[in-house]
Design a protein around this motif. Sequence first.
Motif, PDB file in Angstrom:
ATOM      1  N   LYS A 160      -3.936 -16.777 -24.218  1.00  0.00           N
ATOM      2  CA  LYS A 160      -2.761 -16.440 -25.019  1.00  0.00           C
ATOM      3  C   LYS A 160      -2.027 -15.232 -24.436  1.00  0.00           C
ATOM      4  CE  LYS A 160      -2.529 -14.879 -29.483  1.00  0.00           C
ATOM      5  NZ  LYS A 160      -3.170 -14.802 -30.825  1.00  0.00           N
ATOM      6  N   LEU A 161      -2.776 -14.218 -24.066  1.00  0.00           N
ATOM      7  CA  LEU A 161      -2.155 -13.006 -23.522  1.00  0.00           C
ATOM      8  C   LEU A 161      -1.448 -13.283 -22.202  1.00  0.00           C
ATOM      9  CD1 LEU A 161      -4.967 -10.452 -24.365  1.00  0.00           C
ATOM     10  CD2 LEU A 161      -2.616 -10.370 -25.229  1.00  0.00           C
ATOM     11  N   LEU A 162      -1.918 -14.294 -21.465  1.00  0.00           N
ATOM     12  CA  LEU A 162      -1.295 -14.626 -20.178  1.00  0.00           C
ATOM     13  C   LEU A 162      -0.298 -15.771 -20.328  1.00  0.00           C
ATOM     14  CD1 LEU A 162      -4.516 -14.381 -17.953  1.00  0.00           C
ATOM     15  CD2 LEU A 162      -2.636 -12.739 -18.072  1.00  0.00           C
ATOM     16  N   LYS A 163       0.018 -16.110 -21.580  1.00  0.00           N
ATOM     17  CA  LYS A 163       0.931 -17.210 -21.894  1.00  0.00           C
ATOM     18  C   LYS A 163       0.495 -18.507 -21.215  1.00  0.00           C
ATOM     19  CE  LYS A 163       4.925 -14.223 -22.670  1.00  0.00           C
ATOM     20  NZ  LYS A 163       4.204 -12.944 -22.364  1.00  0.00           N
ATOM     21  N   GLY A 164      -0.809 -18.696 -21.175  1.00  0.00           N
ATOM     22  CA  GLY A 164      -1.370 -19.875 -20.520  1.00  0.00           C
ATOM     23  C   GLY A 164      -2.037 -20.817 -21.503  1.00  0.00           C
ATOM     24  N   ALA A 165      -2.795 -21.768 -20.945  1.00  0.00           N
ATOM     25  CA  ALA A 165      -3.503 -22.739 -21.774  1.00  0.00           C
ATOM     26  C   ALA A 165      -5.004 -22.563 -21.570  1.00  0.00           C
ATOM     27  CB  ALA A 165      -3.085 -24.147 -21.376  1.00  0.00           C
TER      28      ALA A 165
ATOM     29  N   GLY B 129     -17.047 -22.007 -19.717  1.00  0.00           N
ATOM     30  CA  GLY B 129     -18.201 -22.875 -19.523  1.00  0.00           C
ATOM     31  C   GLY B 129     -19.399 -22.346 -20.277  1.00  0.00           C
ATOM     32  N   ARG B 130     -20.556 -22.897 -19.958  1.00  0.00           N
ATOM     33  CA  ARG B 130     -21.816 -22.521 -20.609  1.00  0.00           C
ATOM     34  C   ARG B 130     -22.038 -21.014 -20.686  1.00  0.00           C
ATOM     35  NH1 ARG B 130     -24.861 -25.672 -23.915  1.00  0.00           N
ATOM     36  NH2 ARG B 130     -25.258 -27.697 -22.980  1.00  0.00           N
ATOM     37  N   GLY B 131     -21.557 -20.317 -19.654  1.00  0.00           N
ATOM     38  CA  GLY B 131     -21.789 -18.890 -19.563  1.00  0.00           C
ATOM     39  C   GLY B 131     -21.166 -18.072 -20.688  1.00  0.00           C
ATOM     40  N   ILE B 132     -20.266 -18.692 -21.469  1.00  0.00           N
ATOM     41  CA  ILE B 132     -19.723 -17.924 -22.596  1.00  0.00           C
ATOM     42  C   ILE B 132     -20.741 -17.863 -23.738  1.00  0.00           C
ATOM     43  CG2 ILE B 132     -17.312 -18.431 -21.972  1.00  0.00           C
ATOM     44  CD1 ILE B 132     -17.213 -20.312 -24.457  1.00  0.00           C
ATOM     45  N   GLY B 133     -21.818 -18.617 -23.623  1.00  0.00           N
ATOM     46  CA  GLY B 133     -22.979 -18.421 -24.492  1.00  0.00           C
ATOM     47  C   GLY B 133     -23.032 -19.195 -25.781  1.00  0.00           C
ATOM     48  N   ALA B 134     -21.926 -19.248 -26.521  1.00  0.00           N
ATOM     49  CA  ALA B 134     -21.948 -19.904 -27.829  1.00  0.00           C
ATOM     50  C   ALA B 134     -20.528 -20.345 -28.195  1.00  0.00           C
ATOM     51  CB  ALA B 134     -22.485 -18.940 -28.887  1.00  0.00           C
ATOM     52  N   PRO B 135     -20.427 -21.403 -29.020  1.00  0.00           N
ATOM     53  CA  PRO B 135     -19.092 -21.920 -29.362  1.00  0.00           C
ATOM     54  C   PRO B 135     -18.182 -20.858 -29.981  1.00  0.00           C
ATOM     55  CG  PRO B 135     -20.832 -23.016 -30.663  1.00  0.00           C
ATOM     56  CD  PRO B 135     -21.504 -22.225 -29.597  1.00  0.00           C
ATOM     57  N   GLU B 136     -18.749 -19.937 -30.737  1.00  0.00           N
ATOM     58  CA  GLU B 136     -17.901 -18.940 -31.410  1.00  0.00           C
ATOM     59  C   GLU B 136     -17.297 -17.934 -30.430  1.00  0.00           C
ATOM     60  OE1 GLU B 136     -21.012 -19.668 -32.197  1.00  0.00           O
ATOM     61  OE2 GLU B 136     -22.284 -17.880 -32.318  1.00  0.00           O
ATOM     62  N   ASN B 137     -17.778 -17.936 -29.181  1.00  0.00           N
ATOM     63  CA  ASN B 137     -17.202 -17.017 -28.194  1.00  0.00           C
ATOM     64  C   ASN B 137     -15.969 -17.579 -27.501  1.00  0.00           C
ATOM     65  OD1 ASN B 137     -19.267 -15.234 -28.745  1.00  0.00           O
ATOM     66  ND2 ASN B 137     -20.576 -16.010 -27.096  1.00  0.00           N
ATOM     67  N   TYR B 138     -15.697 -18.875 -27.709  1.00  0.00           N
ATOM     68  CA  TYR B 138     -14.581 -19.513 -27.007  1.00  0.00           C
ATOM     69  C   TYR B 138     -13.248 -18.888 -27.409  1.00  0.00           C
ATOM     70  CZ  TYR B 138     -11.707 -23.184 -24.908  1.00  0.00           C
ATOM     71  OH  TYR B 138     -10.787 -23.867 -24.153  1.00  0.00           O
ATOM     72  N   GLU B 139     -13.064 -18.694 -28.688  1.00  0.00           N
ATOM     73  CA  GLU B 139     -11.790 -18.164 -29.196  1.00  0.00           C
ATOM     74  C   GLU B 139     -11.539 -16.730 -28.709  1.00  0.00           C
ATOM     75  OE1 GLU B 139     -10.726 -15.913 -31.848  1.00  0.00           O
ATOM     76  OE2 GLU B 139      -8.688 -16.518 -31.340  1.00  0.00           O
ATOM     77  N   PRO B 140     -12.480 -15.784 -28.969  1.00  0.00           N
ATOM     78  CA  PRO B 140     -12.181 -14.390 -28.579  1.00  0.00           C
ATOM     79  C   PRO B 140     -12.160 -14.149 -27.068  1.00  0.00           C
ATOM     80  CG  PRO B 140     -14.393 -14.555 -29.494  1.00  0.00           C
ATOM     81  CD  PRO B 140     -13.743 -15.887 -29.701  1.00  0.00           C
ATOM     82  N   LEU B 141     -12.822 -14.969 -26.270  1.00  0.00           N
ATOM     83  CA  LEU B 141     -12.824 -14.755 -24.822  1.00  0.00           C
ATOM     84  C   LEU B 141     -11.779 -15.632 -24.139  1.00  0.00           C
ATOM     85  CD1 LEU B 141     -16.667 -14.586 -23.989  1.00  0.00           C
ATOM     86  CD2 LEU B 141     -15.071 -12.685 -24.232  1.00  0.00           C
ATOM     87  N   VAL B 142     -11.947 -16.943 -24.254  1.00  0.00           N
ATOM     88  CA  VAL B 142     -11.127 -17.879 -23.482  1.00  0.00           C
ATOM     89  C   VAL B 142      -9.715 -18.006 -24.068  1.00  0.00           C
ATOM     90  CG1 VAL B 142     -10.997 -20.229 -22.576  1.00  0.00           C
ATOM     91  CG2 VAL B 142     -13.231 -19.123 -22.858  1.00  0.00           C
ATOM     92  N   GLU B 143      -9.640 -18.321 -25.346  1.00  0.00           N
ATOM     93  CA  GLU B 143      -8.321 -18.543 -25.955  1.00  0.00           C
ATOM     94  C   GLU B 143      -7.498 -17.268 -26.005  1.00  0.00           C
ATOM     95  OE1 GLU B 143      -8.892 -20.650 -29.669  1.00  0.00           O
ATOM     96  OE2 GLU B 143      -8.798 -22.559 -28.588  1.00  0.00           O
ATOM     97  N   GLU B 144      -8.142 -16.175 -26.287  1.00  0.00           N
ATOM     98  CA  GLU B 144      -7.425 -14.907 -26.383  1.00  0.00           C
ATOM     99  C   GLU B 144      -6.814 -14.514 -25.028  1.00  0.00           C
ATOM    100  OE1 GLU B 144      -6.671 -13.306 -29.021  1.00  0.00           O
ATOM    101  OE2 GLU B 144      -5.970 -11.369 -28.245  1.00  0.00           O
ATOM    102  N   LEU B 145      -7.601 -14.651 -23.975  1.00  0.00           N
ATOM    103  CA  LEU B 145      -7.089 -14.316 -22.650  1.00  0.00           C
ATOM    104  C   LEU B 145      -5.957 -15.271 -22.245  1.00  0.00           C
ATOM    105  CD1 LEU B 145      -7.223 -12.549 -20.148  1.00  0.00           C
ATOM    106  CD2 LEU B 145      -9.078 -13.983 -19.269  1.00  0.00           C
TER     107      LEU B 145
ATOM    108  N   THR C 196       1.200 -22.384 -16.386  1.00  0.00           N
ATOM    109  CA  THR C 196       1.200 -21.582 -15.155  1.00  0.00           C
ATOM    110  C   THR C 196      -0.155 -20.908 -14.974  1.00  0.00           C
ATOM    111  OG1 THR C 196       3.512 -21.130 -15.588  1.00  0.00           O
ATOM    112  CG2 THR C 196       2.453 -19.754 -13.945  1.00  0.00           C
ATOM    113  N   VAL C 197      -0.782 -20.580 -16.110  1.00  0.00           N
ATOM    114  CA  VAL C 197      -2.102 -19.967 -16.082  1.00  0.00           C
ATOM    115  C   VAL C 197      -3.043 -20.811 -16.940  1.00  0.00           C
ATOM    116  CG1 VAL C 197      -3.470 -17.916 -16.663  1.00  0.00           C
ATOM    117  CG2 VAL C 197      -1.107 -17.644 -15.863  1.00  0.00           C
TER     118      VAL C 197
ATOM    119  N   VAL D 148      -2.447 -19.764 -11.469  1.00  0.00           N
ATOM    120  CA  VAL D 148      -3.711 -19.039 -11.548  1.00  0.00           C
ATOM    121  C   VAL D 148      -4.686 -19.794 -12.457  1.00  0.00           C
ATOM    122  CG1 VAL D 148      -4.856 -16.881 -12.159  1.00  0.00           C
ATOM    123  CG2 VAL D 148      -2.509 -16.827 -11.301  1.00  0.00           C
ATOM    124  N   TYR D 149      -5.873 -20.018 -11.949  1.00  0.00           N
ATOM    125  CA  TYR D 149      -6.947 -20.619 -12.747  1.00  0.00           C
ATOM    126  C   TYR D 149      -8.051 -19.593 -12.896  1.00  0.00           C
ATOM    127  CZ  TYR D 149     -10.274 -24.089 -14.445  1.00  0.00           C
ATOM    128  OH  TYR D 149     -11.149 -24.798 -15.239  1.00  0.00           O
TER     129      TYR D 149
END
Lengths: 322, 259
Positions: free
Chosen positions: A227-232, A209-225, A203-204, A262-263
């Motif tokens: 998860k909190l929205l019960k999305g993918a 993208g590139r703007g997250i700056g580095a591979p290690e930022n994917y988990e705390p920014l993208v995946e975490e958000l 649903t969410v 929501v995307y």
Amino acid sequence: MALSKVWVYAEAEGGTPLSATLELLTKAREIGDTVEAVFVGADADAVAAKLGEYGAAKVYAADPGQTLTGVVAAAAIAKLVEEHQPDLILFAQSYDGRDAIARLSVKLDRPVLTNGMSVGVEGDNVTVGTAIFGGNLLVDTTFRSEKPYLAAIRPKSFAAEPGGAGAAEVVKVEGFDAGRAAEATVRDRHVEEREGPKLEDATVVVSGGRGIGAPENYEPLVEELAKLLKGASGASRAIVDAGWVPYAKQVGQTGKTVKPRVYIALGISGATQHMVGMKGSDNIIAVNKDGEAPIFSIADLGIVGDVHKVVPKIIEALKARS
Amino acid sequence: MNVVVCVKQIPDPATPGSLDSDNTLKREGKLILDESDSFGVEMALQLVDKAGGGEVTLVSMAPNNEVSGLRTALAMGAHKAILVSDDALAGTDALGTAKVLAKAVERAGDVDLVIAATESTDGYTGTVPPQIAERLGWPSLTYARKVEIGDGKVTIERQTEAGYDVVDASLPAVVSVTAGVVEPRYPSFKGIMAAKNKPVDQVTVGDLGLSPDDVGWKGARQEITKVEPAPARQAGEKIEDDGESFQRIVQYLENLKII
């Protein structure tokens, strides 16, 4: 006017038909008098009930053993086509779907129309609609070959609705030979832990993208958000190309089409390559530093800002609520 | 070990695309190496290096004897190229492309492995690698995110929805690789200079023993019956982050009852 016989190449995961398969069956019911499915897997009896419910009268089933599924599917369908002469065979634009339609097209010497988003039938003419140039241009292409016509359709192009029929009759298919292609042997399957829904079903969807700056930022920014929205969680092609996340997460023209409620695009500028895969979302939220980024031209809510500042605050606010 | 890499030269995807009068993609002007193919070229170079010898041959299909994209891959280190260029190719579809490239692979001679990208950036059918394999009568291992060669076999990690499968087959075989599998090298100055003198075997459809009817619009057996602009999606609200903009997002999600 409908076609007399439409087939669907059915795929399943763990005994459950993919939603892409059910979408194709629903469409097949609308355009075909007789709808049948071809399934290659160990558990045909398990999927027959659901395939029947969505419109398949019969399921032609082959057991691939350890051979790559799409390879077996092409050989089995080539044999069945001779006997049963379907007018149109629909495949999902999936990993195995593409393997199957590709090899079948050579065996039958038929062209393929791929990345379809619509299928239209007028008399004997079958037309497949696709979107090109980032979804800005819609192109209809009509088969001018002999039947059966072969089309691959992007998942999420049609709604899946049950037709109310009972289980499909399972007909075993044997006596075909894939030749050296059958050497492609699956030795081991690795299932990676996935929390939450599948990318195409969520649903969410939160993509980075590139703007997250580095591979290690994917988990705390993208995946975490996500998860909190019960999305993918998804990704732009740029960070898949860079090796930050696997291809399976890619949203876009080369990648998946998603249509969530929501995307949320984080640090994604919005290359046409990406937009075609997500512009069908109900609501689009974008966060990007560059106010001129094309993503803002389709975003319902656009925040011109640094994802590293904005996203942690969203995460904090969501955590405070729960 | 000899590896063939299928590469496509495409109009720069960063510039807006447009259609020709016959509704094919405009391919005039300079073409570049499809970035998707740089991963396959790198993979081939590494595999040949690991095997202790052999050649990397590029095969490509392009109008107007275009070689600029090929030169990029040759500058990375590929040894030679076969370029199929012919007016008859205009309008060729995925199956026709596979017929041409399979013949080009045969022309390359003693080949152990063919590598292609999962899909091209401009056409993206994602069917050409298994179509080439079927034409050659070889196994195809698709969506590889890791490739290893040993004991006359190729073993890959094949991307799946749930994770990955370990899949193998004996050689010769066709492998399609996903992006990001290896880090493509940048051509060195020496490589760029050397590439200018590397052999590019330019052939026509007839040279490959194919009929013009196998390719082009005639071979494609399909007709573009309508082209129209998609309904545009309107931009909504755009605001500058003032440190509090996160609340707008939270509120937006609340209004939709997502949270």
